[in-house]
Design a protein around this motif. Sequence first.
Motif, mmCIF file in Angstrom:
data_model
loop_
_atom_site.group_PDB
_atom_site.id
_atom_site.type_symbol
_atom_site.label_atom_id
_atom_site.label_comp_id
_atom_site.label_asym_id
_atom_site.label_seq_id
_atom_site.Cartn_x
_atom_site.Cartn_y
_atom_site.Cartn_z
ATOM 1 N N GLU A 160 0.828 -1.210 0.000
ATOM 2 C CA GLU A 160 0.000 0.000 0.000
ATOM 3 C C GLU A 160 0.857 1.253 0.000
ATOM 4 O O GLU A 160 0.571 2.212 -0.724
ATOM 5 N N ARG A 161 1.936 1.246 0.786
ATOM 6 C CA ARG A 161 2.793 2.432 0.830
ATOM 7 C C ARG A 161 3.563 2.597 -0.471
ATOM 8 O O ARG A 161 3.815 3.725 -0.904
ATOM 9 N N GLY A 162 3.917 1.473 -1.087
ATOM 10 C CA GLY A 162 4.540 1.569 -2.401
ATOM 11 C C GLY A 162 3.580 2.159 -3.424
ATOM 12 O O GLY A 162 3.968 2.966 -4.278
ATOM 13 N N GLU A 163 2.313 1.779 -3.338
ATOM 14 C CA GLU A 163 1.299 2.344 -4.238
ATOM 15 C C GLU A 163 1.153 3.845 -4.008
ATOM 16 O O GLU A 163 1.020 4.628 -4.962
ATOM 17 N N GLU A 164 1.187 4.266 -2.756
ATOM 18 C CA GLU A 164 1.102 5.698 -2.459
ATOM 19 C C GLU A 164 2.290 6.442 -3.053
ATOM 20 O O GLU A 164 2.143 7.561 -3.566
ATOM 21 N N PHE A 165 3.467 5.810 -3.007
ATOM 22 C CA PHE A 165 4.653 6.419 -3.607
ATOM 23 C C PHE A 165 4.474 6.559 -5.118
ATOM 24 O O PHE A 165 4.817 7.598 -5.703
ATOM 25 N N VAL A 166 3.933 5.524 -5.762
ATOM 26 C CA VAL A 166 3.697 5.572 -7.200
ATOM 27 C C VAL A 166 2.649 6.637 -7.534
ATOM 28 O O VAL A 166 2.784 7.369 -8.526
ATOM 29 N N ILE A 167 1.608 6.738 -6.723
ATOM 30 C CA ILE A 167 0.589 7.778 -6.950
ATOM 31 C C ILE A 167 1.228 9.159 -6.864
ATOM 32 O O ILE A 167 0.960 10.038 -7.706
#
Length: 279
Positions: A160-167
């Motif tokens: 989830e935190r990786g997804e937030e970084f990508v966003i």
Amino acid sequence: MANNWTEFEVEAVVRDYFQMLLSEMAGRRFNKTAHRRELKQLLNNRSDASIEFKHQNITAVMMLRQYPYIAGYKPASNYQKALAPAVDSYLTDHPELFALFEADSRVVPEIPTVANLLSRLENAPKREERRHLVREPGAIYIPAQPNYLAMEASNSLLGERGEEFVINYEKARLIHAGEVQLADQIEQVSLTVGPTAGFDIHSYEVDGKDRFIEAKTTKYGKTTPFYVTPNELRFSREHAERYHLYRVFGFRLEPKLFEVSGNLEERCRLIPSQYLASL
């Protein structure tokens, strides 16, 4: 041709590698140049390049055994036969490391602050960089251990935190292109729809076309293998023209990412990891 490293030299470089690895797992920065300078005092006139390569060899051994490894040392598989047994022997003599490996697979760093997100993008690994998992004959026996890289990959909070970084990266990309409205419309589909969607993030091209993104995150290095589901493969095949896999790596301290576009079945070497069986 350079002489093979002696048993003493191999043991010294392995010990140095694990010292750095423990620092990295603890979130402490370390100076690789300083480590090499100190290590050279124990070695037989070895160059900085040869020491660097030996550290990369150890990374290849660690990846082969599916253990954590130093993110800053990419794997190099052409290593002397004495190296893998030396790594195995060190682990056998330090069984407490396995508990640390397991704990590290559960560690989820806060999203690191990055001054220039767009500078975090790198090229995807070249084919020769991925040819590192070569079994080393003659390694001593170690009882079966968990797949710590798989344990980290299954860490949903890290994902989830990786997804937030990508966003955040995608927003920076679109804002930089002058498309603020599109940046505001980015959706984290993994939360709003769930895994049935087949991808994680709905973003946009600068012309407004859809960009479907699957994000895969690791605290380790660029060439760490990742896991994909049949549903993700199907989606990448059916939406190949708009599909993008973002691999986030080095997430602990220095997060970076690379992009692979199109059908994953054509872009990746896929190895079955489990089977559905029936009688």
